[in-house]
Design a protein around this motif. Structure first.
Motif, PDB file in Angstrom:
ATOM      1  N   THR A   1       0.863  -1.173   0.000  1.00 21.63           N
ATOM      2  CA  THR A   1       0.000   0.000   0.000  1.00 21.63           C
ATOM      3  C   THR A   1       0.899   1.222   0.000  1.00 21.63           C
ATOM      4  O   THR A   1       1.956   1.202   0.627  1.00 21.63           O
ATOM      5  N   SER A   2       0.483   2.281  -0.690  1.00 22.03           N
ATOM      6  CA  SER A   2       1.313   3.487  -0.698  1.00 22.03           C
ATOM      7  C   SER A   2       0.450   4.733  -0.689  1.00 22.03           C
ATOM      8  O   SER A   2      -0.722   4.704  -1.051  1.00 22.03           O
ATOM      9  N   THR A   3       1.078   5.827  -0.248  1.00 22.60           N
ATOM     10  CA  THR A   3       0.411   7.123  -0.219  1.00 22.60           C
ATOM     11  C   THR A   3       1.464   8.214  -0.321  1.00 22.60           C
ATOM     12  O   THR A   3       2.594   8.016   0.126  1.00 22.60           O
ATOM     13  N   PRO A   4       1.128   9.349  -0.916  1.00 23.57           N
ATOM     14  CA  PRO A   4       2.062  10.475  -0.862  1.00 23.57           C
ATOM     15  C   PRO A   4       2.335  10.837   0.587  1.00 23.57           C
ATOM     16  O   PRO A   4       1.448  10.716   1.437  1.00 23.57           O
TER      17      PRO A   4
ATOM     18  N   GLY B   1       7.913  12.742  -0.677  1.00 26.23           N
ATOM     19  CA  GLY B   1       7.998  11.512  -1.456  1.00 26.23           C
ATOM     20  C   GLY B   1       6.751  10.666  -1.321  1.00 26.23           C
ATOM     21  O   GLY B   1       5.639  11.156  -1.421  1.00 26.23           O
ATOM     22  N   ARG B   2       6.969   9.380  -1.049  1.00 21.45           N
ATOM     23  CA  ARG B   2       5.876   8.422  -0.977  1.00 21.45           C
ATOM     24  C   ARG B   2       6.164   7.434   0.137  1.00 21.45           C
ATOM     25  O   ARG B   2       7.296   6.996   0.297  1.00 21.45           O
ATOM     26  N   LEU B   3       5.131   7.083   0.920  1.00 16.90           N
ATOM     27  CA  LEU B   3       5.260   6.098   1.983  1.00 16.90           C
ATOM     28  C   LEU B   3       4.675   4.779   1.482  1.00 16.90           C
ATOM     29  O   LEU B   3       3.530   4.745   1.018  1.00 16.90           O
ATOM     30  N   PHE B   4       5.463   3.709   1.572  1.00 19.25           N
ATOM     31  CA  PHE B   4       5.035   2.385   1.152  1.00 19.25           C
ATOM     32  C   PHE B   4       4.971   1.472   2.368  1.00 19.25           C
ATOM     33  O   PHE B   4       5.902   1.448   3.173  1.00 19.25           O
ATOM     34  N   LEU B   5       3.888   0.709   2.483  1.00 17.59           N
ATOM     35  CA  LEU B   5       3.766  -0.312   3.514  1.00 17.59           C
ATOM     36  C   LEU B   5       3.670  -1.660   2.813  1.00 17.59           C
ATOM     37  O   LEU B   5       2.722  -1.902   2.065  1.00 17.59           O
ATOM     38  N   THR B   6       4.676  -2.493   3.026  1.00 19.40           N
ATOM     39  CA  THR B   6       4.642  -3.847   2.487  1.00 19.40           C
ATOM     40  C   THR B   6       4.233  -4.781   3.617  1.00 19.40           C
ATOM     41  O   THR B   6       3.922  -4.334   4.719  1.00 19.40           O
ATOM     42  N   ASP B   7       4.272  -6.067   3.390  1.00 22.59           N
ATOM     43  CA  ASP B   7       3.941  -7.021   4.445  1.00 22.59           C
ATOM     44  C   ASP B   7       4.973  -7.013   5.559  1.00 22.59           C
ATOM     45  O   ASP B   7       4.675  -7.395   6.683  1.00 22.59           O
ATOM     46  N   THR B   8       6.199  -6.566   5.259  1.00 24.52           N
ATOM     47  CA  THR B   8       7.285  -6.690   6.229  1.00 24.52           C
ATOM     48  C   THR B   8       7.977  -5.390   6.607  1.00 24.52           C
ATOM     49  O   THR B   8       8.776  -5.378   7.540  1.00 24.52           O
ATOM     50  N   GLU B   9       7.695  -4.290   5.888  1.00 28.00           N
ATOM     51  CA  GLU B   9       8.461  -3.069   6.152  1.00 28.00           C
ATOM     52  C   GLU B   9       7.737  -1.798   5.744  1.00 28.00           C
ATOM     53  O   GLU B   9       6.795  -1.816   4.959  1.00 28.00           O
ATOM     54  N   LEU B  10       8.245  -0.700   6.304  1.00 29.88           N
ATOM     55  CA  LEU B  10       7.860   0.654   5.930  1.00 29.88           C
ATOM     56  C   LEU B  10       8.984   1.205   5.062  1.00 29.88           C
ATOM     57  O   LEU B  10      10.148   1.165   5.464  1.00 29.88           O
ATOM     58  N   VAL B  11       8.644   1.704   3.887  1.00 33.34           N
ATOM     59  CA  VAL B  11       9.629   2.310   2.997  1.00 33.34           C
ATOM     60  C   VAL B  11       9.216   3.762   2.784  1.00 33.34           C
ATOM     61  O   VAL B  11       8.141   4.037   2.257  1.00 33.34           O
ATOM     62  N   CYS B  12      10.060   4.681   3.242  1.00 31.79           N
ATOM     63  CA  CYS B  12       9.833   6.113   3.057  1.00 31.79           C
ATOM     64  C   CYS B  12      10.636   6.517   1.832  1.00 31.79           C
ATOM     65  O   CYS B  12      11.851   6.733   1.908  1.00 31.79           O
ATOM     66  N   GLY B  13       9.978   6.569   0.693  1.00 37.24           N
ATOM     67  CA  GLY B  13      10.652   6.834  -0.566  1.00 37.24           C
ATOM     68  C   GLY B  13      10.829   8.313  -0.824  1.00 37.24           C
ATOM     69  O   GLY B  13       9.875   9.081  -0.766  1.00 37.24           O
TER      70      GLY B  13
ATOM     71  N   GLN C   1       4.838  10.583  -7.175  1.00 37.96           N
ATOM     72  CA  GLN C   1       4.323   9.493  -7.991  1.00 37.96           C
ATOM     73  C   GLN C   1       5.474   8.658  -8.531  1.00 37.96           C
ATOM     74  O   GLN C   1       6.094   9.018  -9.530  1.00 37.96           O
ATOM     75  N   PHE C   2       5.777   7.549  -7.862  1.00 45.00           N
ATOM     76  CA  PHE C   2       6.820   6.630  -8.325  1.00 45.00           C
ATOM     77  C   PHE C   2       6.601   5.275  -7.674  1.00 45.00           C
ATOM     78  O   PHE C   2       5.809   5.146  -6.734  1.00 45.00           O
ATOM     79  N   SER C   3       7.291   4.276  -8.162  1.00 44.08           N
ATOM     80  CA  SER C   3       7.078   2.910  -7.697  1.00 44.08           C
ATOM     81  C   SER C   3       7.961   2.562  -6.500  1.00 44.08           C
ATOM     82  O   SER C   3       8.933   3.263  -6.194  1.00 44.08           O
TER      83      SER C   3
ATOM     84  N   LEU D   1       9.909  10.832  11.656  1.00 45.42           N
ATOM     85  CA  LEU D   1       8.604  11.493  11.641  1.00 45.42           C
ATOM     86  C   LEU D   1       7.981  11.345  10.268  1.00 45.42           C
ATOM     87  O   LEU D   1       8.643  11.556   9.247  1.00 45.42           O
ATOM     88  N   LEU D   2       6.696  11.004  10.256  1.00 42.04           N
ATOM     89  CA  LEU D   2       5.941  10.833   9.013  1.00 42.04           C
ATOM     90  C   LEU D   2       4.770  11.794   9.020  1.00 42.04           C
ATOM     91  O   LEU D   2       4.082  11.936  10.032  1.00 42.04           O
ATOM     92  N   GLN D   3       4.547  12.458   7.889  1.00 39.09           N
ATOM     93  CA  GLN D   3       3.372  13.313   7.734  1.00 39.09           C
ATOM     94  C   GLN D   3       2.677  12.939   6.433  1.00 39.09           C
ATOM     95  O   GLN D   3       3.332  12.718   5.414  1.00 39.09           O
ATOM     96  N   LEU D   4       1.353  12.897   6.497  1.00 39.12           N
ATOM     97  CA  LEU D   4       0.568  12.597   5.303  1.00 39.12           C
ATOM     98  C   LEU D   4       0.245  13.851   4.509  1.00 39.12           C
ATOM     99  O   LEU D   4      -0.214  13.773   3.387  1.00 39.12           O
TER     100      LEU D   4
END
Length: 161
Positions: A3-6, A25-37, A71-73, A125-128
């Motif tokens: 799942t991802s969101t700006p 950037g973009r925040l990604f949530l996979t089954d195992t990790e948080l990726v702050c892109g 907007q990126f993968s 720190l994460l902001q939506l």
């Protein structure tokens, strides 16, 4: 499933005050990790930056998303230097934080989610949303993100024990 969101993120030594700089950037949530892109360098200064922040991405829509650094993968995110990857198993604590004041008329707080992990120096720190995009509904949105991260971290810790 991913799942991802700006989003916006930074690492900081203190959460007593709102950070002055954030990585867009973009925040990604996979089954195992948080990726702050990390994004590709947004328009953040001058007249164009002020218009974009005030209008909630008007410039991005005007140019059909071609200038949108959010907007990126996930694969693109993993290849970028400023990207932060935190396995859920390495998350020690997740909490909501807020600061008095907001650029948005009628809103008196700005919100974020604090993630404590040994994978970064200080707090992550994460902001939506940032600036006027961190709207009054920001509390609920950030609380949902906090809950999702806490549940994922707890499930990961339970799985490793």
């Amino acid at each position: 499933m991913t799942t991802s969101t700006p989003g916006y993120f930074t690492t900081t030594e203190t959460t007593r005050s709102e950070p002055e700089t954030l990585v867009e950037g973009r925040l990604f949530l996979t089954d195992t990790e948080l990726v702050c892109g990390a994004g590709t360098g947004p328009v953040t200064s001058g007249y164009a930056g002020a218009v974009d922040d005030h209008a909630g991405s008007t410039l991005r829509r005007l140019f059909g998303g071609r200038l949108d650094p959010q907007q990126f993968s996930l694969d693109d995110a993993r290849s970028r230097e400023r990207t932060v990857v935190v396995p859920f198993a390495a998350v020690d604590d997740v909490a909501s934080v807020s600061w008095s004041g907001s650029d948005l008329s009628g809103t008196d707080q700005t919100f974020a989610v604090r993630v404590e992990t040994s994978r970064v120096d200080g707090s992550l720190l994460l902001q939506l949303g940032h600036g006027t995009r961190n709207r009054g509904s920001g509390r609920e949105r950030h609380d949902r993100l906090r809950t999702l991260l806490a549940v994922s971290a707890d499930a990961s810790r339970t799985g490793r024990e």
